[in-house]
Design a protein around this motif. Structure first.
Motif, short mmCIF file in Angstrom:
data_model
loop_
_atom_site.label_atom_id
_atom_site.label_comp_id
_atom_site.label_asym_id
_atom_site.label_seq_id
_atom_site.Cartn_x
_atom_site.Cartn_y
_atom_site.Cartn_z
N GLY A 283 -32.61 -24.38 -17.76
CA GLY A 283 -33.78 -24.01 -16.96
C GLY A 283 -35.05 -24.17 -17.75
N GLN A 284 -35.03 -23.72 -19.00
CA GLN A 284 -36.20 -23.85 -19.87
C GLN A 284 -36.54 -25.32 -20.11
OE1 GLN A 284 -35.64 -23.03 -24.07
NE2 GLN A 284 -37.56 -21.88 -24.15
N TYR A 288 -39.91 -27.57 -19.08
CA TYR A 288 -40.72 -28.33 -20.04
C TYR A 288 -40.86 -29.79 -19.62
CZ TYR A 288 -40.34 -24.43 -23.37
OH TYR A 288 -40.43 -23.20 -23.98
N VAL A 289 -39.75 -30.39 -19.14
CA VAL A 289 -39.78 -31.79 -18.70
C VAL A 289 -40.75 -31.95 -17.53
CG1 VAL A 289 -38.43 -33.60 -17.58
CG2 VAL A 289 -37.48 -32.37 -19.54
N ALA A 290 -40.68 -31.04 -16.57
CA ALA A 290 -41.58 -31.10 -15.41
C ALA A 290 -43.03 -30.92 -15.83
CB ALA A 290 -41.18 -30.03 -14.39
N ALA A 291 -43.28 -30.02 -16.80
CA ALA A 291 -44.65 -29.78 -17.26
C ALA A 291 -45.22 -31.01 -17.97
CB ALA A 291 -44.66 -28.57 -18.20
N VAL A 292 -44.42 -31.66 -18.81
CA VAL A 292 -44.88 -32.87 -19.49
C VAL A 292 -45.16 -33.96 -18.46
CG1 VAL A 292 -44.22 -34.73 -21.08
CG2 VAL A 292 -43.75 -32.35 -21.68
N ASP A 293 -44.28 -34.08 -17.47
CA ASP A 293 -44.49 -35.05 -16.39
C ASP A 293 -45.82 -34.80 -15.68
OD1 ASP A 293 -42.75 -37.13 -16.16
OD2 ASP A 293 -41.35 -36.10 -14.83
N GLY A 294 -46.14 -33.52 -15.41
CA GLY A 294 -47.33 -33.19 -14.65
C GLY A 294 -48.61 -33.25 -15.46
N ILE A 295 -48.52 -32.99 -16.79
CA ILE A 295 -49.72 -32.87 -17.61
C ILE A 295 -49.98 -34.11 -18.47
CG2 ILE A 295 -50.81 -31.52 -19.45
CD1 ILE A 295 -49.20 -29.10 -18.40
N LEU A 296 -48.94 -34.66 -19.09
CA LEU A 296 -49.13 -35.73 -20.07
C LEU A 296 -48.82 -37.13 -19.53
CD1 LEU A 296 -47.56 -34.11 -23.27
CD2 LEU A 296 -49.96 -34.14 -22.57
N ARG A 297 -47.91 -37.21 -18.59
CA ARG A 297 -47.48 -38.53 -18.10
C ARG A 297 -48.62 -39.26 -17.42
NH1 ARG A 297 -42.92 -39.40 -13.39
NH2 ARG A 297 -43.04 -41.69 -13.28
N LYS A 298 -48.81 -40.53 -17.82
CA LYS A 298 -49.88 -41.35 -17.26
C LYS A 298 -49.29 -42.50 -16.45
CE LYS A 298 -53.32 -39.24 -19.42
NZ LYS A 298 -52.54 -38.15 -20.04
N GLU A 299 -50.18 -43.21 -15.75
CA GLU A 299 -49.74 -44.37 -14.97
C GLU A 299 -49.06 -45.38 -15.90
OE1 GLU A 299 -51.61 -47.78 -11.97
OE2 GLU A 299 -52.87 -46.17 -12.78
N GLY A 300 -47.91 -45.86 -15.51
CA GLY A 300 -47.15 -46.80 -16.34
C GLY A 300 -46.04 -46.14 -17.13
N LYS A 326 -32.60 -30.98 -11.42
CA LYS A 326 -33.18 -32.19 -10.83
C LYS A 326 -33.82 -33.08 -11.89
CE LYS A 326 -34.04 -30.29 -6.22
NZ LYS A 326 -35.06 -30.01 -5.17
N ALA A 327 -34.40 -32.47 -12.93
CA ALA A 327 -35.04 -33.24 -13.98
C ALA A 327 -33.99 -33.99 -14.79
CB ALA A 327 -35.84 -32.31 -14.90
N PRO A 328 -34.30 -35.18 -15.30
CA PRO A 328 -33.33 -35.93 -16.11
C PRO A 328 -33.13 -35.29 -17.48
CG PRO A 328 -35.42 -37.12 -15.99
CD PRO A 328 -35.53 -35.96 -15.07
N VAL A 329 -31.95 -34.72 -17.71
CA VAL A 329 -31.68 -33.99 -18.96
C VAL A 329 -30.29 -34.34 -19.49
CG1 VAL A 329 -33.19 -32.01 -18.46
CG2 VAL A 329 -30.82 -32.02 -17.63
N GLY A 330 -30.12 -34.15 -20.79
CA GLY A 330 -28.84 -34.38 -21.43
C GLY A 330 -28.56 -33.33 -22.48
#
Length: 362
Positions: A283-284, A288-300, A326-330
């Motif tokens: 869950g944690q 974090y993955v969702a937050a990075v996607d929303g804040i840091l991820r740019k076009e491309g 749902k987030a891609p995790v391993g």
């Protein structure tokens, strides 16, 4: 004449020609080296093929390779490649790749090629002979394993010592083995590519750490050995930050480690735990993955992925946990066998003590 020379040196077109000439020369050297290596490996493979047939057709004694070696040295006394051991390697080389279709053209589009298990002379003959001897010594008759290391060597430009290190740490057996939801959570072919970069377990034997280490000490040790850590993570990883701070809403979140993979074009969040896998960690990590996607991820950028590296895990429990995210995790384990006893660590001088000793004796 000197004036003409000065004009020539300052001419932009001439300077560009000089720069291009240097690049062409270096490229031609690389091509020539590959061509020579290709022809030599092709020759060794053919010798191995011929010797294998000779040995089957004639009743040779136990000194087969010694006799052939002596005969070849008499014909070509200046050649140093016909020792009995090297002739044995040539026979093993042929036995490992008996179905190669040999051509007279050295491969030029090898570097950066996708890794497959294809047995192609263009690939096999592009790796130096010294590397092949390491691969044959370690992989024996396992062709798929040998081809795996050939592709890795070409793609990553591994030296012989780096190749040997990864074989000794069983990279072939560990590659792509993390328990994940990558193929379900990511579109093709991204899911398969992400799965391919994972390992299980990760080998942290390059760390010198005492037996009763805690989580902070393990993470500090990884950062102190960041180059070796990046090498163990695999191709394309660039370090972004440790305890990376993200402001999420009205809260601050701190990611253990944040990387960017320039091959996959995505951020990679890595969380390290010294305990057995706990489903709550998913869950944690997913947050974090969702937050990075929303804040840091740019076009491309491709979707951010998360990887939890823990001491041990129940594989069934881990699979259920990633299936519910749902987030891609391993999830992978880590191995750490080179431990320093706590008692020994206490007897070691600190850096400050060593520096003071040097100052007093200086």
């Amino acid at each position: 004449m000197n004036d003409n020379l000065e004009v020539l040196k300052s001419d932009e077109e001439y300077r560009l020609w000089l720069s291009g000439f240097g690049k062409k020369y270096r490229t031609s050297q690389i091509k020539a080296s590959r061509s020579v290596n290709f022809e030599m490996l092709k020759f060794f493979w053919e010798i191995g093929r011929d010797l294998t047939k000779i040995k089957q057709d004639y009743a040779w004694g136990t000194h087969f390779f010694e006799q052939i070696s002596n005969d070849l040295k008499n014909i070509l006394p200046e050649v140093k490649s016909f020792s009995p051991r090297n002739l044995q390697y040539m026979c093993q080389f042929y036995a490992l790749y008996p179905d190669l279709q040999t051509t007279n053209q050295a491969g030029s589009q090898i570097i950066g090629a996708e890794i497959t298990n294809q047995v192609d002379s263009q690939i096999v003959f592009s790796v130096p002979w010294g590397h092949h001897k390491v691969i044959m010594s370690k992989c024996k008759s396992d062709q798929r394993k040998a081809v795996f290391y050939i592709h890795k060597t070409l793609k990553n430009n591994w030296s012989r010592s780096v190749l040997l290190n990864f074989i000794d740490t069983s990279l072939y057996e560990r590659q792509g083995k993390a328990i994940s939801n990558f193929t379900a959570a990511l579109s093709e072919p991204q899911g398969d590519l992400v799965q391919e970069i994972t390992r299980d377990p990760y080998n942290f034997d390059f760390l010198s750490i005492h037996e009763k280490y805690n989580e902070k000490e393990l993470k500090d040790a990884l950062m102190d050995n960041i180059q070796k850590f990046l090498l163990e993570l695999g191709t394309g990883f660039a370090f972004v930050g440790r305890e990376y701070r993200l402001v999420v809403g009205n809260t601050e979140q701190f990611l253990d480690m944040l990387f960017y993979n320039i091959t996959l074009h995505c951020y990679v969040v890595i969380e390290v735990k010294i305990t057995d896998f706990d489903p709550r960690d998913m869950g944690q990590l997913g947050t974090y993955v969702a937050a990075v996607d929303g804040i840091l991820r740019k076009e491309g950028d491709n979707p951010t992925i998360g990887l939890l590296i823990c001491k041990t895990k129940d594989n069934v429990l881990a699979q259920y946990a990633v299936n519910n995210i749902k987030a891609p995790v391993g999830i992978s384990e880590y191995e750490l066998s080179k431990l320093m006893p706590e008692e020994f660590k206490k007897t070691m001088p600190t850096i400050e003590e060593i520096e003071n000793e040097l100052k007093e004796n200086g």
